[in-house]
Write a protein that holds these residues in place. Structure first.
Motif, PDB file in Angstrom:
ATOM      1  N   ALA A  79      46.545  69.464  58.468  1.00  0.00           N
ATOM      2  CA  ALA A  79      47.663  70.214  57.889  1.00  0.00           C
ATOM      3  C   ALA A  79      47.196  71.560  57.351  1.00  0.00           C
ATOM      4  O   ALA A  79      47.867  72.590  57.544  1.00  0.00           O
ATOM      5  N   ALA A  80      46.045  71.569  56.681  1.00  0.00           N
ATOM      6  CA  ALA A  80      45.515  72.829  56.141  1.00  0.00           C
ATOM      7  C   ALA A  80      45.211  73.817  57.258  1.00  0.00           C
ATOM      8  O   ALA A  80      45.387  75.035  57.090  1.00  0.00           O
ATOM      9  N   ALA A  81      44.754  73.328  58.394  1.00  0.00           N
ATOM     10  CA  ALA A  81      44.432  74.208  59.516  1.00  0.00           C
ATOM     11  C   ALA A  81      45.672  74.908  60.056  1.00  0.00           C
ATOM     12  O   ALA A  81      45.571  75.993  60.646  1.00  0.00           O
ATOM     13  N   TYR A  82      46.839  74.313  59.853  1.00  0.00           N
ATOM     14  CA  TYR A  82      48.083  74.936  60.313  1.00  0.00           C
ATOM     15  C   TYR A  82      48.790  75.696  59.186  1.00  0.00           C
ATOM     16  O   TYR A  82      49.936  76.124  59.344  1.00  0.00           O
ATOM     17  N   GLY A  83      48.100  75.856  58.046  1.00  0.00           N
ATOM     18  CA  GLY A  83      48.644  76.672  56.964  1.00  0.00           C
ATOM     19  C   GLY A  83      49.557  75.942  56.016  1.00  0.00           C
ATOM     20  O   GLY A  83      50.371  76.580  55.324  1.00  0.00           O
ATOM     21  N   LEU A  84      49.447  74.637  55.927  1.00  0.00           N
ATOM     22  CA  LEU A  84      50.286  73.867  55.021  1.00  0.00           C
ATOM     23  C   LEU A  84      49.549  73.550  53.723  1.00  0.00           C
ATOM     24  O   LEU A  84      48.446  72.987  53.760  1.00  0.00           O
ATOM     25  N   PRO A  85      50.119  73.868  52.560  1.00  0.00           N
ATOM     26  CA  PRO A  85      49.570  73.346  51.306  1.00  0.00           C
ATOM     27  C   PRO A  85      49.720  71.821  51.267  1.00  0.00           C
ATOM     28  O   PRO A  85      50.547  71.244  51.986  1.00  0.00           O
ATOM     29  N   ILE A  86      48.938  71.159  50.420  1.00  0.00           N
ATOM     30  CA  ILE A  86      48.931  69.693  50.424  1.00  0.00           C
ATOM     31  C   ILE A  86      49.195  69.132  49.026  1.00  0.00           C
ATOM     32  O   ILE A  86      48.858  69.740  48.004  1.00  0.00           O
ATOM     33  N   VAL A  87      49.809  67.971  49.011  1.00  0.00           N
ATOM     34  CA  VAL A  87      49.872  67.095  47.839  1.00  0.00           C
ATOM     35  C   VAL A  87      49.252  65.778  48.286  1.00  0.00           C
ATOM     36  O   VAL A  87      49.657  65.227  49.317  1.00  0.00           O
ATOM     37  N   ALA A  88      48.268  65.303  47.550  1.00  0.00           N
ATOM     38  CA  ALA A  88      47.522  64.139  48.031  1.00  0.00           C
ATOM     39  C   ALA A  88      47.147  63.222  46.879  1.00  0.00           C
ATOM     40  O   ALA A  88      47.066  63.635  45.710  1.00  0.00           O
ATOM     41  N   THR A  89      46.899  61.964  47.235  1.00  0.00           N
ATOM     42  CA  THR A  89      46.452  60.967  46.268  1.00  0.00           C
ATOM     43  C   THR A  89      45.123  61.385  45.653  1.00  0.00           C
ATOM     44  O   THR A  89      44.271  61.990  46.309  1.00  0.00           O
ATOM     45  N   LYS A  90      44.951  61.027  44.409  1.00  0.00           N
ATOM     46  CA  LYS A  90      43.689  61.354  43.729  1.00  0.00           C
ATOM     47  C   LYS A  90      42.645  60.261  43.914  1.00  0.00           C
ATOM     48  O   LYS A  90      41.560  60.335  43.336  1.00  0.00           O
TER      49      LYS A  90
END
Length: 1048
Positions: A584-595
């Protein structure tokens, strides 16, 4: 159920409601108060979210009850039933963890007590969280290639190398293009990872060839391409590869046939067929090493620089291949059995026996423990995998590993203790084809070189048809509908946050489905829960959940989310790594992810989003709203991700990977190394006979008595003399070989001199291995004579050779042969001490009829603990006596008479007192002592040999050294045997089970393993045949002919 914490949180909510004021006769717990009923919420969560069939039936009956009071009472009883289950599981888990902690601490204390030198400051710390020495990474950042110049500089240093690397991944369907990811549970992310790793390694400077070994599947239920023996993996880019090109260079998928020939079977059913794969893979590697030797090795074999196993089944295979070839092993677990077992036990759906029956989990765990024993390096994706998963294993203790590493740095003895090096190397990705989208939904589609507008991908329409307003930012989740992925919490967070619903759409890509009823019960349950939540919150027009997508559609889905200025989310309870976050980051998307897990490491490097508690619904909603609503924050996270994404590229991964391989001590067969050092100018292509004579001269030593212990009393005074004699013997033998090359001229078919007796294994059409684990009084002698009688004609003609494979030492073997009137020269070789020693028969002298192969010792000595191991075993025997032996004498005593340099033997005096061998193996692993423990001789003895030594491995050594074809080997065993019995039944060789022989020895010995024999032996295999009871030589002959043993 998701686990005790989850259950307890809802239980507390129920209890917090308190008793009502009115109507005291009705249920106190289950009466609804106001608009919210925590009881109903709790029960519905358990029932609709998870596949609990029995609970579902109870709940359905309760819901169908007309009387409100009776219905509430039934639901109350059900809640207490779940509460009791949770507390029971919690207690069992606490007991398991406490027991493991005590065993680990006791083993660590004993290991440290043995290492008696003063500890340095680096050794003293006991902080569990300090994993810097084995994690081998800085906490602030990952090692990186900061520029193209740095990569080119590194590449130039590798140009002189020509490495051969072997990767192994056995289960699933593997091919280079159009991978069927998600087709079944075995064909998932691991398949993509190993294919891309092989392809990337083959493109690296200094790497000549990479083989990815997997299973050949020729079944009508799968595509024909999986039956192709070889498939080349062309590099994504050919830049800079011209200097590496060669006839056999590059990356290849090599499919080895093993298991059922016409069936595609799940990984849980592959275990009985692992030895067959090992034999086939060994043959491929040997042949390929010779081919590469002709191309780039100046005529000398080019052995693999490392063998890398992926997952437990491939780890088990890699360990055996590493031992057979004496080359370094690397292991990647991907998913670990102990962690899965703990999760399944916490859920309480199945007993331990049921779990093992379904998943063969104990065999898997033993394979992972063996992989720890054998590996030089264990590669993980995250520190969480080390801290939370690998520390569950007997064979790895981060604190003890730290102490051992400190001692190694100080060049101080570790007293035979070894620990694999844990290395964190995140998986790589291909980024060269990715072009981040800079527009938004209002911009026109990009045109091609002719000015024409490019049509939107079809998957865009498939997704956007769900939305009433498709231009809103898209929150994208890509995961299968599994309870662990926590998608229901995401839908609730979205549904209960009105500002988020007004601002964004939600897209759930949950695999492929045709009919919910055809899905697995667990996945169907999660999907139905999501559909009910969509209906509950009236999310129609705001949530997309397409039924189908192809693998090549995934990049377009990422692009669509980026085009809408959306966010990618991974809300899993625990995520081992999180490859989708990198994509997702490679396509320019910010992320929300589990800690929890790998996303922590990814976020530390990329700094392109927010980490959240997956149990906190409000936290998830707030994080999503923050990123979607704040355009500046969104742009900053996007830019950070794109700037740092190269740190997860395949070149970066492979650079770190190859540097770790370079740190391993080079190992390959010793006799070949010495041959390369000798002058070979006498003959460019010597005949087989001359080569035979040279081979036998290399490190073969006459055995005066076959036992080290007759000279034990004079060992201290004669050690120097012994070394001088052995060196003189080697020098003399090599001189004889060279002289023989110059003076002898013998045809291949002609019977050669006595000194060439040993390599006769090369010229035998068949080799019969007698591995019957009983003594003469129990039928060993009678069975040998029947076998000899069945092939008397071939035996006399020399077309069949014989090997005696036993737990006896050579002195006991000699006594047995003399007492039974058998001639040692009737056998070509003797595998003694359960695989700890290898001897050949000799006609030089009746007094000295055996010659020991010292190169075999150098071949199996990897991680042999030596005197440190022996002292620990003696202490274990004494502790067993102290605890249980009482005043009646010891339960276990060291057998110094039958022990040898590579086999420590112990006599069992009291069978009911001595713990199972698996407990001894566990004790040694906890103390970082690597060995192979075998219960033998009808339970009267324990042999401890090097970890990668065994009787079956000795046969592979004979194939490697003398060219003994394993497919021409026939192994004779009884109905049961020593605890290594299972190893003799698997492989490409034929196995003949002699019915009625050793029929009473299995009950006690086979209880020593953690799993049933049926899990690892396939008695339906065409390679395993059984005699009738009371068989004769003629019966045995007929059986061999029916099995086509004598077929040319």
């Amino acid at each position: 159920m998701a686990g005790n914490d989850w259950i307890s949180s809802y239980l507390e909510a129920i209890l917090d409601v308190g008793p009502p004021i009115e109507d005291k006769k009705s249920s106190l717990l289950l009466r609804e108060r106001g608009r919210f009923s925590p009881t109903r919420y709790f029960v519905e969560e358990v029932i609709t979210g998870f596949d609990e069939t029995d609970l579902h039936r109870s709940w359905a009956r309760a819901q169908a009850t007309r009387s409100p009071q009776e219905r509430n009472t039934r639901l109350e009883n059900m809640c207490w039933r779940i509460w009791n289950l949770a507390r029971q599981l919690e207690g069992e888990q606490a007991q398991r963890m406490a027991k493991r902690r005590l065993e680990r601490e006791r083993g660590r204390r004993e290991a440290v007590a043995d290492m008696s030198e003063d500890l340095s400051e680096g050794e003293k710390g006991d902080g569990v969280g300090d994993l810097s020495t084995h994690a081998e990474s800085n906490r602030g950042r990952l090692p990186r290639i900061s520029s193209v110049d740095a990569m080119e500089a590194w590449s130039s240093q590798q140009k002189g190398k020509r490495l051969y690397i072997v990767l192994i991944s056995l289960h699933g369907l593997i091919r280079g293009e159009n991978m069927e990811l998600g087709r079944d549970s075995d064909t998932g992310g691991q398949v993509k990872y190993v294919v891309e790793l092989a392809r990337a390694l083959g493109s690296m400077p200094g790497v000549y060839r990479v083989d990815l070994l997997t299973r050949q599947v020729s079944s009508p239920e799968v595509d024909w391409s999986y039956g192709e023996p070889t498939e080349m993996l062309p590099p994504r880019s050919s830049e800079g590869l011209m200097h590496e090109m060669g006839e056999s260079s590059g990356s290849y998928i090599v499919r080895i046939p093993f298991g059922p020939k016409d069936a595609y079977i799940p990984k849980e059913l592959l275990w009985p067929h692992i030895p067959e794969f090992v034999d086939g893979a060994l043959n491929h590697i040997v042949q390929m090493s010779k081919v590469l030797g002709e191309q780039i090795g100046n005529g000398h074999p080019v052995w693999p620089v490392a063998i890398h196993g992926h997952y437990a089944d491939a780890g088990d295979s890699a360990a055996l291949l590493s031992g057979a070839l004496n080359v370094p092993m690397i292991f990647t677990g991907h998913s670990l059995g102990r962690d899965k077992l703990e999760q399944l036990l916490r859920q309480g759906r199945q007993t331990r026996d049921e779990i093992n029956s379904t998943y063969k989990i104990m065999r898997r765990i033993e394979a992972e423990e063996l992989s720890l024993d054998a590996s030089e390096i264990v590669i993980t994706s995250t520190r969480q995998e080390i801290e939370e998963q690998w520390r569950l294993y007997d064979g790895f203790d981060p604190i003890l590993e730290r102490k051992l590493r400190a001692r190694i740095r100080r060049n101080v003895s570790c007293y035979g203790r070894f620990m694999p090096r844990m290395v964190v190397i995140p998986p790589g990705m291909e980024f060269h084809h990715i072009v981040p989208h800079d527009g938004d939904m209002d911009t026109e589609p990009e045109g091609n070189i002719e000015g024409k507008k490019s049509p939107d991908p079809l998957i865009w329409a498939e997704v956007m048809r769900f939305f009433s307003n498709p231009r809103k930012p898209m929150i994208l989740a890509l995961a299968r509908p599994d309870p662990k992925k926590n998608l229901t919490t995401l839908v609730k967070a979205f549904g209960e946050c009105r500002p988020l619903r007004d601002l964004a759409n939600l897209t759930l890509i949950m695999g492929n489905r045709d009919n919910i009823d055809e899905m697995s019960s667990t996945n169907a349950s999660v999907l139905l829960s999501i559909l009910k939540l969509i209906d509950k919150y009236d999310l129609y027009g705001q949530v997309a959940y397409p039924k189908h997508h192809k693998q090549h559609d995934v990049p377009d889905i990422y692009r669509l989310a980026a085009k809408t200025k959306g966010v990618f989310i991974n809300p899993a309870f625990i995520e081992p790594f999180g490859l989708t976050l990198i994509e997702a980051a490679a396509y320019g998307l910010p992320i929300v992810a589990t800690k929890n897990g790998g996303p922590v490491d990814i976020h530390r490097v990329l700094d392109n989003g927010v980490l959240v508690d997956p149990h906190d619904q409000q936290s998830i909603a707030d994080a999503l709203l923050k990123l979607v609503a704040d355009k500046h924050l969104w742009a900053k996270c996007r830019a950070n991700g794109l700037k740092n994404i190269h740190l997860f590229s395949w070149p970066e991964h492979c650079k770190t990977y190859l540097s770790r391989i370079a740190s391993c001590k080079t190992r390959h067969p010793r006799w070949l190394r010495d041959e390369e050092e000798d002058e070979n100018s006498e003959s460019d292509s010597p005949s087989d006979s001359l080569r035979d004579i040279q081979d036998i001269s290399l490190n073969l030593k006459f055995s005066l008595d076959g036992d080290k212990n007759e000279s034990q009393e004079n060992m201290d005074g004669s050690a120097e003399l012994k070394n001088k004699l052995e060196n003189a013997m080697l020098t003399w033998s090599k001189g004889v070989a060279k002289s023989a090359q110059r003076s002898l001229s013998i045809d291949k078919g002609e019977q050669i001199s006595n000194s060439s007796k040993f390599p006769a294994l090369r010229r035998r059409k068949h080799i019969f291995v007698i591995a019957i684990d009983c003594d003469a009084s129990s039928g060993l002698s009678e069975s040998i004579k029947k076998i000899f009688g069945a092939v008397e004609k071939e035996r006399a003609g020399g077309s069949i050779g014989f090997i005696l494979s036993t737990s006896f030492n050579i002195t006991e073997v000699r006594s047995f042969l003399i007492s039974e009137g058998l001639n040692p020269s009737s056998f070509d070789a003797f595998v003694c001490n359960s695989g700890g020693d290898l001897y050949y028969s000799s006609l030089h002298s009746e007094d000295h009829p055996f010659v020991v192969d010292l190169y075999y010792h150098s071949h199996i000595e990897y991680r042999w603990g030596g005197e440190g191991l022996r002292k620990t075993l003696v202490r274990w025997a004494a502790s067993t006596t102290d605890k249980k032996g009482g005043q009646d004498g010891p339960a276990v005593v060291e057998d110094e008479e039958t022990s040898a340099d590579y086999c420590y033997s112990f006599k069992i005096k009291k069978h009911g007192v001595v713990p199972p061998v698996k407990e001894l193996r566990k004790t040694m692993r906890i103390q970082a002592l690597r060995c192979h423990v075998i219960h033998c001789q009808d339970g009267n003895k324990i042999n401890v040999i090097p970890v990668l030594a065994s009787r079956s491995q000795a046969l592979r050594y004979l194939y490697l050294r003398w060219g003994m074809e394993l497919s021409k080997v026939v192994v004779f065993v009884g109905e049961s045997g020593d605890t290594d019995y299972e190893e003799m039944l698997g492989g490409v060789h034929k196995s003949v089970v002699l019915t009625g022989v050793c029929s009473g020895a299995s009950s006690q010995l086979h209880a020593n393993r953690s799993y049933p024999l049926a899990d690892v032996v396939c008695y339906d295999s065409p390679n395993i045949v059984k005699t009738s009871e009371g068989f004769s030589s003629s019966d045995l002959r007929a059986l061999l002919e029916d099995s086509q043993v004598f077929k040319d």
